[in-house]
Design an enzyme around this catalytic site. Sequence first.
Site, mmCIF file in Angstrom:
data_model
loop_
_atom_site.group_PDB
_atom_site.id
_atom_site.type_symbol
_atom_site.label_atom_id
_atom_site.label_comp_id
_atom_site.label_asym_id
_atom_site.label_seq_id
_atom_site.Cartn_x
_atom_site.Cartn_y
_atom_site.Cartn_z
ATOM 1 N N CYS A 115 0.884 -1.168 0.000
ATOM 2 C CA CYS A 115 0.000 0.000 0.000
ATOM 3 C C CYS A 115 0.915 1.208 0.000
ATOM 4 O O CYS A 115 1.512 1.540 1.024
ATOM 5 C CB CYS A 115 -0.906 0.015 1.238
ATOM 6 S SG CYS A 115 -1.868 1.537 1.336
ATOM 7 N N CYS A 164 -0.464 4.342 2.319
ATOM 8 C CA CYS A 164 -0.469 4.279 3.787
ATOM 9 C C CYS A 164 0.007 2.885 4.182
ATOM 10 O O CYS A 164 1.170 2.573 3.975
ATOM 11 C CB CYS A 164 -1.839 4.626 4.353
ATOM 12 S SG CYS A 164 -3.233 3.907 3.460
ATOM 13 N N SER A 165 -0.848 2.070 4.732
ATOM 14 C CA SER A 165 -0.418 0.712 5.066
ATOM 15 C C SER A 165 -1.620 -0.220 5.121
ATOM 16 O O SER A 165 -1.734 -1.053 6.007
ATOM 17 C CB SER A 165 0.338 0.698 6.397
ATOM 18 O OG SER A 165 -0.436 1.328 7.392
ATOM 19 N N CYS A 166 -2.535 -0.081 4.155
ATOM 20 C CA CYS A 166 -3.712 -0.953 4.090
ATOM 21 C C CYS A 166 -3.262 -2.415 4.059
ATOM 22 O O CYS A 166 -2.316 -2.761 3.365
ATOM 23 C CB CYS A 166 -4.531 -0.643 2.838
ATOM 24 S SG CYS A 166 -5.222 1.024 2.865
#
Lengths: 103, 213
Positions: B117, B120-122
């Site tokens: 991702c 962000c950090s999905c």
Amino acid sequence: MSARFDIGARVSVRASFPPGHVRTPFFIRGKTGVVTEILGPYRNPEELAYGRSGEPAMPLYRVSFHTADLWQDYDGGTKDSTVVDVYENWLDEAAGEARGETS
Amino acid sequence: MAEDHTHDHPHDHSQFQPDLEDKPLTHYQAMTEAVGELLIEKGVISGDELRAMLELIDAKSPAAGAKMVARAWVDSAFKARMMDDVLAAAEELGIDAGGIPILAVENTPEVHNVIVCTLCSCYPRQLIGLPPDWYKARSYRSRTVCEPRKVLAEFGTVIPDDVEVRVHDSTADLRYMVIPQRPAGSEGLDEAALADLVTRDCMIGVTLAKAVG
């Protein structure tokens, strides 16, 4: 809600740089890819981020790019691909000839 | 170190592991703390409910995803249903995959998938637990899209040139998980033993499933 693009359609990502909460990564803006999947209607994150409704929902697509088209000097081979989820408001019909996109 | 030791000797206390509180809170950490405290103060949630939710999130583990992959390996009809609808397939196995849509992508001899991702950090937390720190780091998020083969090689995963490396950037409303290829020599293993071969990292796509034996 009907999707503007079909699976297999060649699409270009808008080369646009608006401020605010935008979920279209920079590295695909202005690039051309192929729709591989239509994921259904999703509310607009650029509106949702500011507490608005994000309605009407719009189609979200999976768009596949040749990785070598995204990066100068990409040395990983021509088969490699990058698939990004893109909301319909970021896509235009691509001009020009197709060049063997992955499906 | 004795409690009563004096400081007339020249050693540097900064060499010790710093406490979390040694650094000032960032803007968003302060906001998070403030909102949490307000919700409790106003009686919207209780401190215990907040704690229980954190405990629930922390308790998620890659075991759920591994169980699904093992079932997909032995049952092609299940795999087809999983490719079609991960959340429904999870429910068949009694797994709560949450409400965020998840898409499974399958490795084949021709295609190796890897998830990132960049924005962000999905991450599919419900099925593979909390993301590792490196998944959230700028280095992984930026390099996986522009030099995926080098990143994979650093994880010890060398993908042959004639195999397509397919990077999935989960920028929007979906989360992704990889169904790795079933390892050679795993024909005689039962589902539980197969699930032991399925690691968090191979469901992100930075490694292959563990080899048998």
